[in-house]
Design a protein around this motif. Structure first.
Motif, PDB file in Angstrom:
ATOM      1  N   LEU A  17       0.867  -1.179   0.000  1.00  0.00           N
ATOM      2  CA  LEU A  17       0.000   0.000   0.000  1.00  0.00           C
ATOM      3  C   LEU A  17       0.903   1.228   0.000  1.00  0.00           C
ATOM      4  CD1 LEU A  17      -2.776   1.387   0.266  1.00  0.00           C
ATOM      5  CD2 LEU A  17      -2.640   1.047   2.727  1.00  0.00           C
ATOM      6  N   ALA A  18       0.707   2.131  -0.960  1.00  0.00           N
ATOM      7  CA  ALA A  18       1.589   3.299  -1.091  1.00  0.00           C
ATOM      8  C   ALA A  18       0.797   4.596  -0.990  1.00  0.00           C
ATOM      9  CB  ALA A  18       2.317   3.255  -2.427  1.00  0.00           C
ATOM     10  N   ILE A  19       1.370   5.583  -0.261  1.00  0.00           N
ATOM     11  CA  ILE A  19       0.802   6.935  -0.237  1.00  0.00           C
ATOM     12  C   ILE A  19       1.774   7.867  -0.959  1.00  0.00           C
ATOM     13  CG2 ILE A  19      -0.068   8.846   1.155  1.00  0.00           C
ATOM     14  CD1 ILE A  19      -0.520   6.996   3.449  1.00  0.00           C
ATOM     15  N   VAL A  20       1.260   8.608  -1.930  1.00  0.00           N
ATOM     16  CA  VAL A  20       2.046   9.624  -2.630  1.00  0.00           C
ATOM     17  C   VAL A  20       1.609  10.984  -2.083  1.00  0.00           C
ATOM     18  CG1 VAL A  20       2.630  10.646  -4.869  1.00  0.00           C
ATOM     19  CG2 VAL A  20       2.142   8.184  -4.706  1.00  0.00           C
TER      20      VAL A  20
ATOM     21  N   ARG B 201      -3.306  13.779   7.339  1.00  0.00           N
ATOM     22  CA  ARG B 201      -2.723  13.621   8.669  1.00  0.00           C
ATOM     23  C   ARG B 201      -3.708  13.286   9.770  1.00  0.00           C
ATOM     24  NH1 ARG B 201       1.724  18.201   9.131  1.00  0.00           N
ATOM     25  NH2 ARG B 201       1.667  17.726  11.332  1.00  0.00           N
ATOM     26  N   GLY B 202      -4.975  13.487   9.518  1.00  0.00           N
ATOM     27  CA  GLY B 202      -5.941  13.083  10.541  1.00  0.00           C
ATOM     28  C   GLY B 202      -6.433  11.666  10.334  1.00  0.00           C
ATOM     29  N   ILE B 203      -5.837  10.974   9.372  1.00  0.00           N
ATOM     30  CA  ILE B 203      -6.336   9.662   8.975  1.00  0.00           C
ATOM     31  C   ILE B 203      -5.280   8.602   9.222  1.00  0.00           C
ATOM     32  CG2 ILE B 203      -7.113   8.324   6.971  1.00  0.00           C
ATOM     33  CD1 ILE B 203      -7.933  11.151   5.812  1.00  0.00           C
ATOM     34  N   ASP B 204      -5.673   7.541   9.858  1.00  0.00           N
ATOM     35  CA  ASP B 204      -4.742   6.446  10.132  1.00  0.00           C
ATOM     36  C   ASP B 204      -4.933   5.344   9.099  1.00  0.00           C
ATOM     37  OD1 ASP B 204      -2.644   5.878  11.676  1.00  0.00           O
ATOM     38  OD2 ASP B 204      -3.750   5.170  13.420  1.00  0.00           O
ATOM     39  N   ILE B 205      -3.916   5.102   8.301  1.00  0.00           N
ATOM     40  CA  ILE B 205      -3.992   4.043   7.290  1.00  0.00           C
ATOM     41  C   ILE B 205      -3.035   2.931   7.700  1.00  0.00           C
ATOM     42  CG2 ILE B 205      -3.731   3.472   4.845  1.00  0.00           C
ATOM     43  CD1 ILE B 205      -4.184   6.450   4.223  1.00  0.00           C
ATOM     44  N   GLU B 206      -3.569   1.769   7.946  1.00  0.00           N
ATOM     45  CA  GLU B 206      -2.751   0.625   8.380  1.00  0.00           C
ATOM     46  C   GLU B 206      -2.024  -0.005   7.187  1.00  0.00           C
ATOM     47  OE1 GLU B 206      -2.229  -0.564  11.535  1.00  0.00           O
ATOM     48  OE2 GLU B 206      -3.336   1.189  12.224  1.00  0.00           O
ATOM     49  N   GLY B 207      -0.844  -0.533   7.465  1.00  0.00           N
ATOM     50  CA  GLY B 207      -0.142  -1.355   6.474  1.00  0.00           C
ATOM     51  C   GLY B 207       0.482  -0.597   5.326  1.00  0.00           C
ATOM     52  N   VAL B 208       0.869   0.679   5.531  1.00  0.00           N
ATOM     53  CA  VAL B 208       1.514   1.444   4.451  1.00  0.00           C
ATOM     54  C   VAL B 208       2.948   0.935   4.284  1.00  0.00           C
ATOM     55  CG1 VAL B 208       2.252   3.730   3.667  1.00  0.00           C
ATOM     56  CG2 VAL B 208       0.085   3.480   4.896  1.00  0.00           C
ATOM     57  N   SER B 209       3.252   0.405   3.103  1.00  0.00           N
ATOM     58  CA  SER B 209       4.602  -0.132   2.874  1.00  0.00           C
ATOM     59  C   SER B 209       5.517   0.911   2.239  1.00  0.00           C
ATOM     60  CB  SER B 209       4.537  -1.365   1.965  1.00  0.00           C
ATOM     61  OG  SER B 209       3.986  -1.019   0.705  1.00  0.00           O
ATOM     62  N   HIS B 210       4.931   1.849   1.465  1.00  0.00           N
ATOM     63  CA  HIS B 210       5.724   2.859   0.760  1.00  0.00           C
ATOM     64  C   HIS B 210       5.106   4.246   0.924  1.00  0.00           C
ATOM     65  CE1 HIS B 210       7.283  -0.746  -1.125  1.00  0.00           C
ATOM     66  NE2 HIS B 210       8.182  -0.038  -1.793  1.00  0.00           N
ATOM     67  N   VAL B 211       5.979   5.234   1.135  1.00  0.00           N
ATOM     68  CA  VAL B 211       5.585   6.640   1.092  1.00  0.00           C
ATOM     69  C   VAL B 211       6.447   7.298   0.018  1.00  0.00           C
ATOM     70  CG1 VAL B 211       5.741   8.855   2.304  1.00  0.00           C
ATOM     71  CG2 VAL B 211       4.789   6.879   3.472  1.00  0.00           C
ATOM     72  N   ILE B 212       5.798   8.036  -0.884  1.00  0.00           N
ATOM     73  CA  ILE B 212       6.547   8.742  -1.927  1.00  0.00           C
ATOM     74  C   ILE B 212       6.269  10.234  -1.793  1.00  0.00           C
ATOM     75  CG2 ILE B 212       6.871   9.089  -4.416  1.00  0.00           C
ATOM     76  CD1 ILE B 212       6.048   6.142  -4.802  1.00  0.00           C
ATOM     77  N   ASN B 213       7.326  11.016  -1.638  1.00  0.00           N
ATOM     78  CA  ASN B 213       7.206  12.472  -1.631  1.00  0.00           C
ATOM     79  C   ASN B 213       7.371  12.950  -3.064  1.00  0.00           C
ATOM     80  OD1 ASN B 213       6.977  12.950   1.246  1.00  0.00           O
ATOM     81  ND2 ASN B 213       9.103  12.322   1.394  1.00  0.00           N
ATOM     82  N   ALA B 214       6.261  13.319  -3.704  1.00  0.00           N
ATOM     83  CA  ALA B 214       6.348  13.824  -5.075  1.00  0.00           C
ATOM     84  C   ALA B 214       7.139  15.131  -5.106  1.00  0.00           C
ATOM     85  CB  ALA B 214       4.946  14.055  -5.633  1.00  0.00           C
ATOM     86  N   GLU B 215       7.135  15.813  -3.980  1.00  0.00           N
ATOM     87  CA  GLU B 215       7.910  17.044  -3.797  1.00  0.00           C
ATOM     88  C   GLU B 215       8.146  17.212  -2.298  1.00  0.00           C
ATOM     89  OE1 GLU B 215       5.375  20.135  -5.407  1.00  0.00           O
ATOM     90  OE2 GLU B 215       3.619  19.068  -4.655  1.00  0.00           O
ATOM     91  N   LEU B 216       9.192  17.950  -1.945  1.00  0.00           N
ATOM     92  CA  LEU B 216       9.465  18.200  -0.524  1.00  0.00           C
ATOM     93  C   LEU B 216       8.427  19.175   0.019  1.00  0.00           C
ATOM     94  CD1 LEU B 216      13.304  18.395  -0.741  1.00  0.00           C
ATOM     95  CD2 LEU B 216      12.119  17.021   0.942  1.00  0.00           C
ATOM     96  N   PRO B 217       7.921  18.954   1.237  1.00  0.00           N
ATOM     97  CA  PRO B 217       6.923  19.884   1.786  1.00  0.00           C
ATOM     98  C   PRO B 217       7.535  21.245   2.084  1.00  0.00           C
ATOM     99  CG  PRO B 217       7.608  18.303   3.457  1.00  0.00           C
ATOM    100  CD  PRO B 217       8.272  17.883   2.182  1.00  0.00           C
TER     101      PRO B 217
ATOM    102  N   THR C 155       4.918   5.086   7.308  1.00  0.00           N
ATOM    103  CA  THR C 155       5.365   3.721   7.034  1.00  0.00           C
ATOM    104  C   THR C 155       6.345   3.283   8.116  1.00  0.00           C
ATOM    105  OG1 THR C 155       6.244   2.244   5.330  1.00  0.00           O
ATOM    106  CG2 THR C 155       7.299   4.395   5.507  1.00  0.00           C
ATOM    107  N   GLY C 156       6.716   1.986   8.111  1.00  0.00           N
ATOM    108  CA  GLY C 156       7.679   1.471   9.090  1.00  0.00           C
ATOM    109  C   GLY C 156       7.161   1.482  10.509  1.00  0.00           C
ATOM    110  N   ARG C 157       5.837   1.367  10.677  1.00  0.00           N
ATOM    111  CA  ARG C 157       5.249   1.400  12.030  1.00  0.00           C
ATOM    112  C   ARG C 157       5.276   0.016  12.678  1.00  0.00           C
ATOM    113  NH1 ARG C 157       0.074   5.539  12.042  1.00  0.00           N
ATOM    114  NH2 ARG C 157       1.263   7.398  11.565  1.00  0.00           N
ATOM    115  N   ASN C 158       5.252   0.043  14.007  1.00  0.00           N
ATOM    116  CA  ASN C 158       5.188  -1.201  14.808  1.00  0.00           C
ATOM    117  C   ASN C 158       6.283  -2.208  14.425  1.00  0.00           C
ATOM    118  OD1 ASN C 158       2.808  -0.178  16.010  1.00  0.00           O
ATOM    119  ND2 ASN C 158       1.620  -0.916  14.268  1.00  0.00           N
ATOM    120  N   GLY C 159       7.469  -1.676  14.122  1.00  0.00           N
ATOM    121  CA  GLY C 159       8.610  -2.551  13.823  1.00  0.00           C
ATOM    122  C   GLY C 159       8.574  -3.183  12.443  1.00  0.00           C
TER     123      GLY C 159
END
Length: 449
Positions: A244-247, A304-320, A333-337
């Motif tokens: 599961l990926a969030i861009v 940021r107010g939403i909890d999505i379980e099981g995110v394996s990848h985060v992609i920053n299309a641009e730096l904030p 990503t990388g939660r709970n070890g």
């Protein structure tokens, strides 16, 4: 520790829930209790440590919206920084009843219109650049003598950009009994007279940067090199096979562009941003949790107010724009070890932001996409490092080395190599003799003294 420890009013807690903030950062944990007690504080911390909310949360918690007067003044040295603080304050204020009025005074906006508005109503919170706030004071449009707190953000940058005189004049118009908070990455000597003038026995807290990403996250950096970012995102999603990926993108428009591109490539994509109604957002989130979507494209505030379980990848299309958001993005990503991968796309104009993140203790692994594979790339600073490590040679040695590079007989090459080594040996010998002479001289002078 959680934010509930601070016993904020319900509207502050609602704002924190929307942001997805659960645990305070180190600077928040250390300084919020002091600010709540009305102490004047100098906070020395880097960008991205959460200092904006360190002062906004406790100070906005104390605002009495029934009083039609200015209660908080915040200065920042640039329009961009002032606007970031303003947006964060607006997000908090949106939950307050009655309404907390927040106004942003920066250059490049309609000054006359701002003056007219101020004749009808004063804001509760004033945020802006020193020059424009001082303009409003000199026009006798803005009245800040009622303020309870004054925040000088990025004080060292304010000094560097030559705005400390304006900040000094603003401070001179504020009441004598005032809580003053100064935030700065460094405390230069030229800033100290200002601090002494306005802060009597302030509490000085230095928050040193430390590693703030989970050890289970692979943090990659990929250069766009003028390529289309959307195409690279598509490759990363299809080559990397995420569970599961969030861009993440900075604006609603950018989220729409990326979503449309990925859908055009045949991917099933969910998008989340501020223009999507809360009802629709809940429906989309339910579908994401049910794994109807493998890819989500979102803005920071929407996600940021939403909890999505099981995110394996985060992609920053641009730096904030606000580097604090980088930490929150990657922390999805990388939660709970569990292992996770964070990928940031960048171009040369992002160099300063990347350096700022590295100062916080964030380490990037350089990568690139080659033949539909993600492979190791070179360090973006390799040229600088090579120049630093280059040993300076004297003129004789430079001549010998140049000769060595030419196509000449092997025996002569060895001869040059021996000459180079001999020269280095002689240099070391001379240096040792000088050290011995200095030591003897120092010993002799000590015994005579």
């Amino acid at each position: 520790m959680t934010f509930e420890t601070f016993h904020f009013k319900p509207f502050i807690q609602e704002a924190l829930t929307e942001l997805g903030f659960r645990e305070p950062t180190e600077v928040q944990e250390r300084l919020i209790p002091l600010i709540q007690k009305g102490k004047s504080v100098v906070g020395q911390s880097q960008t991205g440590t959460g200092k904006t909310h360190t002062f906004l949360l406790p100070l906005m918690d104390q605002i009495d919206a029934t009083r039609e007067e200015v209660q908080l003044v915040v200065t920042a040295p640039s329009r961009e920084l002032a606007t970031q603080i303003y947006q964060a304050a607006r997000q908090i204020a949106s939950f307050a009843k009655p309404e907390i009025r927040v106004t942003n005074f920066v250059g490049g906006t309609d000054k006359q219109r701002q003056i007219e508005r101020l004749t009808h109503q004063q804001p509760h919170v004033v945020i802006g650049t020193p020059g424009r706030i001082l303009d409003m004071l000199n026009e006798q449009a803005l009245d800040i003598h009622t303020a309870q707190a004054f925040v000088v953000d990025e004080a060292d940058m304010t000094l560097d950009m030559g705005f400390l005189s304006e900040v000094d004049q603003i401070a001179g118009r504020l009441p004598e009994k005032l809580q003053i908070l100064v935030f700065s990455a460094t405390i230069p000597e030229k800033l100290r007279p200002f601090l002494r003038k306005y802060l009597e026995n302030p509490i000085i807290e230095e928050i040193k940067p430390k590693a703030i990403l989970s050890e289970t996250i692979d943090n990659w950096l990929i250069s766009t090199k003028g390529r289309q970012a959307e195409q690279q995102i598509y490759q990363l999603l299809t080559v990397g096979h995420p569970y599961l990926a969030i861009v993440f993108a900075n604006t609603k428009q950018r989220v729409d562009e990326i979503t449309d591109f990925l859908k055009g490539k045949g991917l099933k994509v969910a998008k989340i941003h501020g223009d999507i109604s809360p009802r629709e957002r809940k429906r989309v989130m339910r579908q994401v949790q049910n794994m109807d979507f493998q890819y989500v494209v979102a803005t920071d505030l929407a996600a940021r107010g939403i909890d999505i379980e099981g995110v394996s990848h985060v992609i920053n299309a641009e730096l904030p724009d606000d580097l604090e958001f980088f930490i929150h993005r990657v922390g999805r990503t990388g939660r709970n070890g569990l292992p996770g991968t964070a990928i940031t796309l960048y171009d040369p104009s992002d160099e300063q932001a990347i350096i700022a993140l590295e100062k916080l203790g964030i380490t990037f692994e350089p990568k690139e996409i080659k033949n539909d594979e993600i492979v190791d790339s070179y360090d973006r600073n390799r040229r600088k490092k090579r120049e630093k490590s280059r040993v300076e040679l004297d003129r004789t040695m430079i001549g010998l080395v140049k000769k060595k590079k030419k196509k000449i007989k092997p025996g002569y090459k060895k001869k040059i190599q021996r000459a180079v080594q001999e020269n280095n040996r002689q240099k070391r010998k001379v240096e040792r003799r000088q050290e011995q002479r200095s030591a003897r001289k120092h010993k002799k002078n000590s015994s005579q003294g």
